[in-house]
Enzyme design. Structure first.
Site, PDB file in Angstrom:
ATOM      1  N   GLU A  14       0.860  -1.197   0.000  1.00 28.76           N
ATOM      2  CA  GLU A  14       0.000   0.000   0.000  1.00 28.76           C
ATOM      3  C   GLU A  14       0.887   1.235   0.000  1.00 28.76           C
ATOM      4  O   GLU A  14       1.038   1.915   1.016  1.00 28.76           O
ATOM      5  CB  GLU A  14      -0.953   0.020   1.192  1.00 28.76           C
ATOM      6  N   HIS A  16       1.863   4.776  -2.196  1.00 26.29           N
ATOM      7  CA  HIS A  16       1.108   5.630  -3.109  1.00 26.29           C
ATOM      8  C   HIS A  16       1.959   6.570  -3.943  1.00 26.29           C
ATOM      9  O   HIS A  16       3.101   6.883  -3.600  1.00 26.29           O
ATOM     10  CB  HIS A  16       0.094   6.441  -2.299  1.00 26.29           C
ATOM     11  N   HIS A 170      -9.471   0.876  -0.931  1.00 23.07           N
ATOM     12  CA  HIS A 170      -8.742   1.906  -0.192  1.00 23.07           C
ATOM     13  C   HIS A 170      -9.708   2.960   0.353  1.00 23.07           C
ATOM     14  O   HIS A 170     -10.738   3.234  -0.262  1.00 23.07           O
ATOM     15  CB  HIS A 170      -7.704   2.568  -1.092  1.00 23.07           C
ATOM     16  N   ASP A 293       2.123   2.221   3.997  1.00 18.45           N
ATOM     17  CA  ASP A 293       1.301   3.396   3.696  1.00 18.45           C
ATOM     18  C   ASP A 293       2.159   4.611   3.358  1.00 18.45           C
ATOM     19  O   ASP A 293       1.856   5.734   3.736  1.00 18.45           O
ATOM     20  CB  ASP A 293       0.357   3.722   4.855  1.00 18.45           C
TER      21      ASP A 293
END
Length: 335
Positions: A14, A16, A170, A293
């Site tokens: 995860e 980004h 998400h 994250d």
């Protein structure tokens, strides 16, 4: 508890990115007025989101992360008109493919889709998987004002099922009326925080998964696999209550069985051993996945290693958590 474990191969799923084009289209449609979470994409976070080159690799090395699975940050293209989103999604996906080509041993990709046009989204997903070699797709909650279980979006789920790739659900900010009712009148900063990363994101995402499950998506597609971040977006702690809805929903199986057959969960940088243990109890040790994250959180190698040392997992289970479960999932050997 096992201490002083050797460093493990870390695949973080995860992680980004953003493009300047996506930032511009968000700005052009005034998205920040309805989604205050966009403020989190400014400053150093914004710089890191834009970077898919050496600076990102350097921070991965600092954290001991071997591979990042790249995904367009929330709310992706979920509020963008179909005729515009089609071209933007292709350019996002090609940008990720270019980053993977530059660093083939460091990056993988989740597809970005023009979700306002589900048929086109299904075609774009096929392109991403068959041509670009991506590992799955990320959906950021509601699409415009419709929940993901709306029949309009069935082509996306059917495509993922046929391609045998996972769908990562998400978080995104709840609708404005929900924010006004539940997440307002504290202070501007607190209102934004509680509506997004403090609480609202996670309730909203967990609810999207539960709506999909109750709608019968896994009865229609028994092999379809989904991923939830943040140790299951709240719902793992209410499985007992959720199971009471099985007869009302007229599902083929007990609700907790779908959790063990169709759901994976990932850490999202919440490095709490007791949350890991709860997740492993509910979905099984072969359905927990590692993630940080990034760039919303950037953990040091020491922090990550300390968490791994504190886990009650065996060496084999820890290896599965940090990388092998992901490899097995994306090689379509679901268990």
């Amino acid at each position: 508890m096992v201490n002083n474990r050797s460093p493990l191969h870390l695949i973080a799923i995860e992680e980004h990115f953003i493009t300047k084009e996506v930032q511009k289209i968000w700005n052009d449609i005034g998205l920040s007025r309805s989604d205050p979470s966009l403020i989190h994409n400014l400053g150093i976070i914004g710089e890191r989101l834009l970077n898919l080159s050496k600076a990102r690799i350097s921070l991965m090395d600092d954290a001991g992360v071997d591979i990042q699975v790249l995904s367009l940050t929330t709310p992706a293209l979920h509020d963008i008109k179909a005729e515009i989103a089609k071209d933007i999604s292709r350019r996002c996906n090609d940008a990720v493919a270019e980053a993977i080509a530059r660093y083939p041993n460091r990056f993988q990709g989740f597809a970005t889709l023009p979700v306002s046009d589900p048929e086109q989204a299904a075609l774009e997903l096929e392109y991403c998987i068959k041509t670009l070699g991506f590992k799955g797709v990320m959906l950021s909650g509601r699409i415009n004002n419709k929940n993901l279980d709306h029949s309009d979006f069935l082509p996306i789920f059917e495509s993922a099922n046929n391609l045998k790739v996972p769908i990562f659900l998400h978080p995104r900010t709840p609708p404005q009326d929900i924010c006004k009712t539940y997440y307002s009148n504290l202070s501007p900063d607190l209102d934004t925080a509680i509506a997004t990363y403090g609480l609202g994101w996670h309730y909203d995402t967990g609810l999207q998964f539960i709506r999909l499950l109750l709608s019968g998506i896994f009865d229609r597609f028994p092999e379809l696999q989904m991923i939830l971040g943040h140790w299951g977006e709240m719902i793992l702690f209410y499985v007992e209550r959720l199971c009471t809805m099985k007869s009302i929903a007229k599902l083929n199986k007990p609700i907790n069985e779908y959790f063990r057959k169709n759901l994976y969960v990932t850490a999202s940088g919440m490095f709490l051993p007791d949350y890991l243990e709860r997740a492993a109890q509910i979905v099984g040790k072969r359905r927990i996945l590692f993630s940080t994250d990034y760039p919303y959180q950037h953990k040091s190698k020491y922090e990550i290693q300390s968490f791994l040392n504190e886990c009650s997992l065996s060496d084999e289970d820890l290896s599965n958590f940090t990388h092998a479960n992901w490899i097995r999932l994306t090689e379509c050997k679901n268990e």
